[in-house]
Design a protein around this motif. Structure first.
Motif, short mmCIF file in Angstrom:
data_model
loop_
_atom_site.label_atom_id
_atom_site.label_comp_id
_atom_site.label_asym_id
_atom_site.label_seq_id
_atom_site.Cartn_x
_atom_site.Cartn_y
_atom_site.Cartn_z
N LYS A 52 39.03 27.92 -2.79
CA LYS A 52 38.88 29.01 -3.55
C LYS A 52 37.15 29.29 -3.76
O LYS A 52 36.62 30.26 -3.82
N MET A 53 36.50 28.14 -3.66
CA MET A 53 34.80 28.12 -3.71
C MET A 53 34.44 28.69 -2.44
O MET A 53 33.61 29.57 -2.44
N GLU A 54 35.10 28.64 -1.30
CA GLU A 54 34.61 29.10 -0.10
C GLU A 54 34.96 30.55 -0.03
O GLU A 54 34.00 31.41 0.50
N VAL A 55 36.05 31.21 -0.39
CA VAL A 55 36.34 32.50 -0.66
C VAL A 55 35.07 33.08 -1.47
O VAL A 55 34.66 34.05 -1.15
N MET A 56 34.99 32.59 -2.58
CA MET A 56 33.76 33.02 -3.48
C MET A 56 32.50 33.09 -2.74
O MET A 56 31.94 34.21 -3.00
N GLN A 57 32.19 32.08 -1.88
CA GLN A 57 31.01 32.20 -1.24
C GLN A 57 30.73 33.15 -0.28
O GLN A 57 29.85 33.88 -0.12
N ASN A 58 31.99 33.32 0.48
CA ASN A 58 31.89 34.52 1.59
C ASN A 58 31.67 35.74 0.75
O ASN A 58 31.00 36.56 1.17
N LYS A 59 32.47 35.80 -0.25
CA LYS A 59 32.29 37.13 -0.91
C LYS A 59 30.75 37.31 -1.54
O LYS A 59 30.23 38.72 -1.55
N HIS A 60 30.24 36.23 -1.93
CA HIS A 60 28.98 36.38 -2.52
C HIS A 60 27.98 36.69 -1.40
O HIS A 60 27.17 37.62 -1.61
N ASP A 61 28.10 36.43 -0.08
CA ASP A 61 27.31 36.60 0.86
C ASP A 61 27.33 37.85 1.32
O ASP A 61 26.55 38.48 1.60
N LEU A 62 28.67 38.32 1.38
CA LEU A 62 28.88 39.94 1.78
C LEU A 62 28.30 40.99 0.83
O LEU A 62 27.57 41.83 1.12
N ASP A 63 28.51 40.47 -0.81
CA ASP A 63 27.62 41.37 -1.64
C ASP A 63 26.24 41.10 -1.34
O ASP A 63 25.61 42.20 -1.71
N MET A 64 25.76 40.19 -1.17
CA MET A 64 24.41 39.92 -1.06
C MET A 64 23.79 40.80 0.08
O MET A 64 22.77 41.54 0.18
N LEU A 65 24.41 40.85 1.50
CA LEU A 65 24.31 41.82 2.37
C LEU A 65 24.31 43.11 1.96
O LEU A 65 23.22 43.97 2.41
N GLU A 66 25.40 43.70 1.27
CA GLU A 66 25.37 44.96 0.77
C GLU A 66 24.29 45.45 -0.04
O GLU A 66 23.66 46.63 -0.16
N ILE A 67 23.94 44.46 -0.96
CA ILE A 67 22.69 44.72 -1.64
C ILE A 67 21.41 44.84 -1.03
O ILE A 67 20.73 45.94 -1.24
N LYS A 68 21.09 43.91 -0.13
CA LYS A 68 20.03 44.16 0.72
C LYS A 68 19.95 45.46 1.63
O LYS A 68 19.13 46.06 1.82
N SER A 69 21.24 45.77 2.23
CA SER A 69 21.22 46.96 3.01
C SER A 69 21.02 48.03 2.02
O SER A 69 20.25 49.11 2.35
N LEU A 70 21.43 48.29 0.66
CA LEU A 70 21.47 49.28 -0.29
C LEU A 70 19.76 49.33 -0.36
O LEU A 70 19.15 50.40 -0.89
N LEU A 71 19.18 48.11 -0.88
CA LEU A 71 17.72 47.94 -1.24
C LEU A 71 16.84 48.45 -0.22
O LEU A 71 15.79 49.30 -0.39
N ARG A 72 17.20 48.17 1.17
CA ARG A 72 16.36 48.95 2.14
C ARG A 72 16.49 50.34 2.22
O ARG A 72 15.59 50.97 2.39
N GLN A 73 17.76 50.83 2.00
CA GLN A 73 17.73 52.26 2.03
C GLN A 73 17.04 52.99 0.99
O GLN A 73 16.36 54.04 1.10
N LEU A 74 16.92 52.22 -0.29
CA LEU A 74 16.49 52.91 -1.34
C LEU A 74 14.81 52.78 -1.27
O LEU A 74 14.17 53.76 -1.46
#
Length: 136
Positions: free
Chosen positions: A97-119
């Motif tokens: 469960k922790m591994e799944v949560m970590q993977n989801k967190h990593d994907l969310d962080m990549l998406e946030i960074k991408s949106l931040l770069r666009q902004l």
């Protein structure tokens, strides 16, 4: 108790002891299903055999002491063995469960960074558009 090569008991006393022990352990197991068979066997042997010499356990030689076989250490060891499997399964489940949560967190962080770069890119472009006067 001692057996001969053909697995028969050497004498009737041995045969009777084993038969009585098996019956008593089976009855105790039915009465107390939560106790492990090892605990029941130890309890029966401890209460039926003659007294040990001081500091030694009858039938075990000069090695272990009574507290190592029947004391708190053995009870803790038995508890560890009984609780080991459910706890291992729970730990495995939580790790997955922790591994799944970590993977989801990593994907969310990549998406946030991408949106931040666009902004940031949009704000830089819009600020340069405002500062530069249109060519005349």
């Amino acid at each position: 108790m001692h057996n001969s090569k053909d697995k028969t008991y050497i004498n009737t006393a041995s045969s009777n002891f084993v038969e009585n022990a098996m019956n008593s352990i089976a009855a105790s197991s039915a009465a107390e299903p939560s106790k492990s068979s090892t605990n029941l066997e130890n309890h029966y042997i401890k209460n039926t055999l003659k007294k040990d010499k001081y500091g030694r356990v009858l039938g075990y030689g000069n090695g272990p002491t009574p507290t190592k076989i029947f004391g708190l250490q053995s009870q803790l060891r038995d508890m560890d063995n009984e609780q080991e499997d459910p706890m291992k399964e729970e730990v495995k489940r939580l790790k997955a469960k922790m591994e799944v949560m970590q993977n989801k967190h990593d994907l969310d962080m990549l998406e946030i960074k991408s949106l931040l770069r666009q902004l940031v890119g949009q704000s830089v472009n819009s600020s340069t558009d405002i500062r530069d006067p249109p060519p005349s």
